[in-house]
Design an enzyme around this catalytic site. Structure first.
Site, PDB file in Angstrom:
ATOM      1  N   ASP A   1       0.798  -1.105   0.112  1.00  0.00           N
ATOM      2  CA  ASP A   1       0.102   0.087  -0.042  1.00  0.00           C
ATOM      3  C   ASP A   1       0.934   1.198   0.104  1.00  0.00           C
ATOM      4  O   ASP A   1       2.105   1.048   0.350  1.00  0.00           O
ATOM      5  CB  ASP A   1      -0.725   0.026   1.400  1.00  0.00           C
ATOM      6  CG  ASP A   1      -1.844   1.096   1.240  1.00  0.00           C
ATOM      7  OD1 ASP A   1      -2.437   1.528   0.574  1.00  0.00           O
ATOM      8  OD2 ASP A   1      -1.493   1.870   2.467  1.00  0.00           O
TER       9      ASP A   1
ATOM     10  N   ASP B   1      -0.195   4.972   0.819  1.00  0.00           N
ATOM     11  CA  ASP B   1      -0.402   6.018   2.026  1.00  0.00           C
ATOM     12  C   ASP B   1      -0.501   5.611   3.326  1.00  0.00           C
ATOM     13  O   ASP B   1      -1.319   4.449   3.534  1.00  0.00           O
ATOM     14  CB  ASP B   1      -1.879   6.885   1.615  1.00  0.00           C
ATOM     15  CG  ASP B   1      -1.734   7.558   0.383  1.00  0.00           C
ATOM     16  OD1 ASP B   1      -1.752   8.706   0.610  1.00  0.00           O
ATOM     17  OD2 ASP B   1      -2.012   6.823  -0.732  1.00  0.00           O
TER      18      ASP B   1
ATOM     19  N   ASP C   1      -2.084  -1.042   6.018  1.00  0.00           N
ATOM     20  CA  ASP C   1      -2.193  -0.349   7.207  1.00  0.00           C
ATOM     21  C   ASP C   1      -3.771  -0.175   7.547  1.00  0.00           C
ATOM     22  O   ASP C   1      -4.078   0.301   8.562  1.00  0.00           O
ATOM     23  CB  ASP C   1      -1.605   0.918   7.242  1.00  0.00           C
ATOM     24  CG  ASP C   1      -2.395   1.940   6.137  1.00  0.00           C
ATOM     25  OD1 ASP C   1      -2.566   1.600   5.072  1.00  0.00           O
ATOM     26  OD2 ASP C   1      -2.342   3.145   6.660  1.00  0.00           O
TER      27      ASP C   1
END
Length: 225
Positions: free
Chosen positions: A12, A14, A174
């Protein structure tokens, strides 16, 4: 890195590779100011992002008890993207240890891909400006594929574009979108505790939750046995 069964690692963007929250906050607050709404803090934005800019905008307006029509949301989204694209790497930084681990993986022949709900062109622009785009075999954004995370097609496309195989792939993320996408695709997932999520990282259901990016190589070895 040796002794790992993972030959393809998806990341991922961001909240996993890059701390983009300061610049995302700037873009969001630009939009909110057009409606005379109070700005969000960087921490509040960290708890709001993960499913893409449109949903972030919707959730932010909902915080103030407001619902945007589709036309108004389209305009707000366009304003957000225009501001963000002009300031995409103004205050964003790599999380500690990212460049070292990416270099290690690259030197050991591990294929890497970015699988993000940020658009492809913005993702590439950010990664180029911050200096790590050359590590990745592919950048798979929200508009690269018909169905973005948490849909498994996003995972499969990122793996295929990187030249990897599903059985030897893992996702590092996240958020709940990352965990749900990985589960749907049938691959393991690691969540970074420092990332962007309103739900506590330990409650997302990942295979492992790590505190630091530097822990990832050992974690991949541990998950291989």
């Amino acid at each position: 890195m040796t002794d790992s069964r993972f030959s393809c690692v998806l990341f991922d963007l961001d909240g996993t590779l890059v701390d983009t929250a300061p610049d995302l906050t700037g873009a969001l607050n630009h939009v909110l100011s057009q409606h005379n709404l109070a700005p969000f803090s960087v921490q509040k934005v960290r708890n709001t992002v993960g499913f893409g800019a449109r949903i972030t905008i919707e959730r932010s307006f909902a915080h103030y008890g407001k619902t945007l029509s589709e036309d108004a949301l389209d305009l707000a989204h366009a304003q957000f993207l225009a501001h963000y694209s002009e300031n995409i790497c103004k205050n964003s930084t790599l999380f500690p240890g990212v460049d070292t681990v990416l270099e290690d993986f690259k030197s050991n022949g591990i294929r890497m891909s970015v699988c993000t709900n940020k658009t492809e062109n913005l993702s590439l622009d950010l990664l180029e400006q911050i200096g790590v785009s050359h590590y990745f075999s592919s950048i798979c954004g929200s508009d690269t594929v018909p169905n973005k995370k948490p849909h498994p097609d996003h995972i499969f496309s990122a793996i295929n574009r990187a030249g990897g195989i599903t059985e030897e792939s893992i996702l590092i993320g996240d958020s709940m979108a990352d965990v749900e996408a990985a589960r749907a695709a049938g691959i393991p997932v690691i969540v970074m505790r420092y990332g962007y999520t309103a739900i506590p990282s330990d409650e997302l259901g990942a295979d492992l939750v790590l505190d630091a990016f530097s822990q990832i190589p050992q974690a991949l070895r541990d998950l291989s046995h």
